[in-house]
Design an enzyme around this catalytic site. Structure first.
Site, PDB file in Angstrom:
ATOM      1  N   GLU A 308     -58.723 -22.044   7.480  1.00  0.00           N
ATOM      2  CA  GLU A 308     -58.492 -23.488   7.606  1.00  0.00           C
ATOM      3  C   GLU A 308     -59.603 -24.304   6.964  1.00  0.00           C
ATOM      4  O   GLU A 308     -59.357 -25.192   6.145  1.00  0.00           O
ATOM      5  CB  GLU A 308     -58.354 -23.863   9.093  1.00  0.00           C
ATOM      6  CG  GLU A 308     -58.155 -25.336   9.354  1.00  0.00           C
ATOM      7  CD  GLU A 308     -56.794 -25.823   8.925  1.00  0.00           C
ATOM      8  OE1 GLU A 308     -56.704 -26.413   7.834  1.00  0.00           O
ATOM      9  OE2 GLU A 308     -55.827 -25.601   9.670  1.00  0.00           O
ATOM     10  N   ASP A 312     -59.431 -26.766   3.643  1.00  0.00           N
ATOM     11  CA  ASP A 312     -59.664 -28.207   3.757  1.00  0.00           C
ATOM     12  C   ASP A 312     -60.766 -28.686   2.827  1.00  0.00           C
ATOM     13  O   ASP A 312     -60.631 -29.705   2.134  1.00  0.00           O
ATOM     14  CB  ASP A 312     -60.034 -28.564   5.198  1.00  0.00           C
ATOM     15  CG  ASP A 312     -58.882 -28.404   6.170  1.00  0.00           C
ATOM     16  OD1 ASP A 312     -57.732 -28.276   5.717  1.00  0.00           O
ATOM     17  OD2 ASP A 312     -59.142 -28.383   7.388  1.00  0.00           O
ATOM     18  N   SER A 558     -51.407 -28.133   6.841  1.00  0.00           N
ATOM     19  CA  SER A 558     -52.871 -28.103   6.751  1.00  0.00           C
ATOM     20  C   SER A 558     -53.332 -28.353   5.324  1.00  0.00           C
ATOM     21  O   SER A 558     -54.426 -28.882   5.094  1.00  0.00           O
ATOM     22  CB  SER A 558     -53.404 -26.740   7.221  1.00  0.00           C
ATOM     23  OG  SER A 558     -53.211 -26.568   8.594  1.00  0.00           O
ATOM     24  N   ASP A 601     -39.567 -40.015  -3.713  1.00  0.00           N
ATOM     25  CA  ASP A 601     -38.593 -39.701  -2.674  1.00  0.00           C
ATOM     26  C   ASP A 601     -38.186 -38.231  -2.759  1.00  0.00           C
ATOM     27  O   ASP A 601     -37.901 -37.711  -3.841  1.00  0.00           O
ATOM     28  CB  ASP A 601     -37.365 -40.602  -2.838  1.00  0.00           C
ATOM     29  CG  ASP A 601     -36.480 -40.599  -1.605  1.00  0.00           C
ATOM     30  OD1 ASP A 601     -36.913 -40.069  -0.556  1.00  0.00           O
ATOM     31  OD2 ASP A 601     -35.358 -41.132  -1.685  1.00  0.00           O
ATOM     32  N   GLY A 620     -34.641 -42.276   0.779  1.00  0.00           N
ATOM     33  CA  GLY A 620     -35.525 -43.074   1.617  1.00  0.00           C
ATOM     34  C   GLY A 620     -36.247 -42.215   2.637  1.00  0.00           C
ATOM     35  O   GLY A 620     -36.400 -41.003   2.457  1.00  0.00           O
TER      36      GLY A 620
END
Length: 643
Positions: A308, A312, A558, A601, A620
């Protein structure tokens, strides 16, 4: 255990009814409908035992916090960007003197000596140590002892009453009906609706919360754009979201990523990634801010402990370039761990005791007397918050009580008022909760549950929830993405706790009118009045990440959250360079019609879970990918026009 419990409740209510005059001016303040999973009624509590009774005082103006935040966050507001100071926030929301006086006077009139009544430093709560008998007389209730399957005990009541003139001044009382307010530290059993859920402070433990997934290691990655359907690297993301920008106001700007011990990055992994994909990061590190003893531990080295944080930081730092220092908020020591509340305590001193303070069964409590624990003072308002803060961890909404979640959600609103952008990943299991858990008919996570299980904090209307997309197989970065449907599914749906904010009403109404899911209302919140999530999305599949000396392919929301955080950090850079303020709470702006063209979109894919196909993407906003993925250059241009 249901029959004995119901019998006890019947006897208790009968006794209360016979009290006649005692109850004449009292009303039910809170009532529990069931005993959480894993707990059983054991016995009546000893009347002479002492309990720390806490009254969470009603915050002044707290019912208007959404309006205050909207006022400084909506692009059409004359007060857009006029963010508040911490002092203004404290002054606005501190309980009134009237509230304090009414609750205190009632306690004194009930026979509690003045010397026994303690008012919290921020006036958020009143505490009084009382005997069980005194507590029962005060609130016309009965306290019982409950036993968890682990052997731990907890004190609670089934229902309690308050005088009608006191009720408007009290949010809730602990201990009372809540099972996230146990008396002892590390008592186990989880909180709120999820009796088997781990405590909130375990968020950094492997396998707890929303964590990235991997399909294993890879080798020989070239990192060309032609390979982005198989391997995502920084150049793929820059091209997908038009993020070609060289920061110029780095001394004024800030970007923070929060990690929870024992999760930790390895510098050797960061340098390995830099040498291959981000040469301007070679030799650089994040600026580490230790909260409650947090540090980049190297005792545990494996994907579960390093994946993790490595993900990040490698992508968060790469996308803001080596010119912009990234702040790493490493939270919690190794023995104790930490929760989101512990981090919030550190960046806002007024939160440390807000509405009764932290819960010792959910949050890390410091100093920590465990072997090797952090023995310094608890971080309380000691850390400056960054302008953009990304967190790739999360809980199931049902694992926390509405009071615990609501208390925290209000804090995110206060941070937004101060001009801070808060991002959370939306979850990796579609409409299901962490690890695919769904809710049973009592709204408790269960193996045989079939009710959709929303995530938190993504369902808080005062944060920006980030879902996941992917480049379609055999497609290019110039083709439309699809919702992520490999290894993970983008978390999304409708809250069971929080009402729909005004800023998203039009787009959610459009979705429910034109693409309403064909599921029975018993398995999802079909009212059309609840907070919908995610708000936006970014790629969450096939990330190439250096972990423990090897490159892994990683998947998850994540991945998405730190990418979006980097994009908004670069928008802040451009605004700060022009002498403008940070963008702060972005949701009212991104949902406004003027910004509709700034997102790509996503109209393919769904988010299965709980034995269903989940929700579908649509034209949308949709509860899979939100408004879509960001286009930096378009967002950049419009945000520079705002005050």
């Amino acid at each position: 255990m249901r029959s004995p419990w119901r019998s006890l409740v019947a006897v208790s209510l009968a006794l209360l009814s016979s009290a006649g005059s005692l109850l004449a001016n009292y009303s039910v303040h809170e009532k529990r409908t069931h005993i959480p999973s894993g707990w059983a009624l054991n016995r009546r509590h000893n009347l002479t035992s002492t309990i720390p009774l806490r009254f969470a005082l009603k915050q002044k103006n707290i019912e208007d916090i959404g309006n205050y935040l909207y006022d400084v966050s909506h692009p059409k507001s004359p007060n857009y960007g006029k963010h508040w100071t911490a002092t203004e926030i404290v002054r606005t929301f501190v309980p009134s003197n009237e509230t304090v006086d009414i609750v205190r006077s009632w306690l004194i009139a009930s026979g509690i000596g003045r010397e026994r009544i303690s008012l919290g430093r921020t006036k958020g709560w009143i505490q009084v140590n009382v005997t069980v008998e005194e507590a029962e007389q005060l609130m016309n209730t009965e306290y019982n002892v409950y036993t968890h399957m682990s052997g731990k005990e907890h004190v609670a009541c089934e229902v309690y009453y308050l005088p009608q003139h006191v009720q408007p001044h009290v949010d809730f009382v602990t201990p009372s009906v809540h099972f996230d307010a146990k008396l002892t530290r590390r008592s186990g059993g989880g909180g709120g609706g999820g009796g088997s859920a781990p405590p909130a402070r375990d968020i950094g433990q492997p396998g707890v919360g929303n964590t990235p997934k991997t399909t294993g290691t890879v080798s020989g990655i070239i990192g060309e754009l032609e390979q982005c359907d198989k391997y995502i690297t920084p150049i793929c993301l820059r091209t997908l979201y038009d993020l070609f920008y060289d920061p110029v106001a780095t001394d004024k700007n800030s970007y923070g990523i929060v990690e929870y011990t024992p999760q930790a990055y390895l510098d050797s992994d960061l340098q390995m990634f830099a040498r291959n994909y981000s040469a301007d990061l070679i030799g650089k590190k994040p600026y580490l801010v230790s909260i409650d003893g947090g540090y980049a531990q190297t005792i545990h080295k494996n994907f579960s402990h390093n994946g993790e944080s490595d993900l990040d930081l490698q992508y968060g730092m790469s996308l803001v370039t080596g010119k912009q220092t990234l702040t790493l908020y490493q939270t919690g020591d190794l023995p104790e761990g930490a929760s989101f509340n512990d981090f919030l305590d550190a960046i806002d001193g007024s939160y440390c005791t807000f509405e009764g303070g932290d819960d010792p069964t959910q949050d890390g409590i410091y100093p920590d007397n465990l072997p090797g624990g952090y023995t310094g003072p608890k971080a309380c308002g000691t850390v400056k918050p960054a302008s953009v803060i990304s967190t790739s961890y999360g809980y199931n909404e049902a694992d926390l009580s509405p009071f615990y979640a609501g208390r925290q959600c209000a804090e995110y609103a206060k941070l937004g008022l101060m001009g801070i952008t808060i991002l959370y990943s939306s979850g990796d299991d579609g409409v299901a909760g962490i690890n695919g858990s769904c809710l049973n008919s009592s709204h408790i996570p269960s193996a045989d549950g079939h009710i959709f299980n929303p995530s938190f904090p993504g369902t808080c209307p005062y944060v920006t929830s980030v879902g996941a997309t992917m480049v379609k197989p055999n497609a290019t970065v110039f083709d439309p993405e699809t919702a992520c449907m490999e290894v993970i599914y983008s978390g999304g749906g409708f809250s069971n706790y929080f009402a729909m904010p005004e800023y998203q009403k039009n787009v959610v109404d459009h979705y429910l009118t034109n693409y309403r899911p064909d599921y029975p209302s018993t398995i999802w919140n079909s009212t059309g009045t609840s907070r919908a999530y995610p708000d936006i999305s970014a790629n969450g599949a096939n990330y190439v990440v250096a972990v423990d000396g090897e490159f892994h392919l990683i998947y998850g929301t994540s991945c998405s959250s730190p990418v979006v955080g980097a994009i908004f950090t670069m928008i802040n850079d451009a605004r700060l360079a022009l002498g403008k303020g940070p963008i702060g709470f972005i949701n009212p702006t991104i949902y406004s019609p003027e910004f509709a063209c700034t997102f790509n979109d996503i109209t393919e894919g769904s988010n299965p879970g709980c034995g269903t196909a989940g929700y579908n993407t649509a034209d949308g906003w949709d509860p899979v990918t939100g408004l879509g993925t960001p286009n930096f250059s378009k967002l950049f241009a419009l945000w520079l026009l705002l005050p």
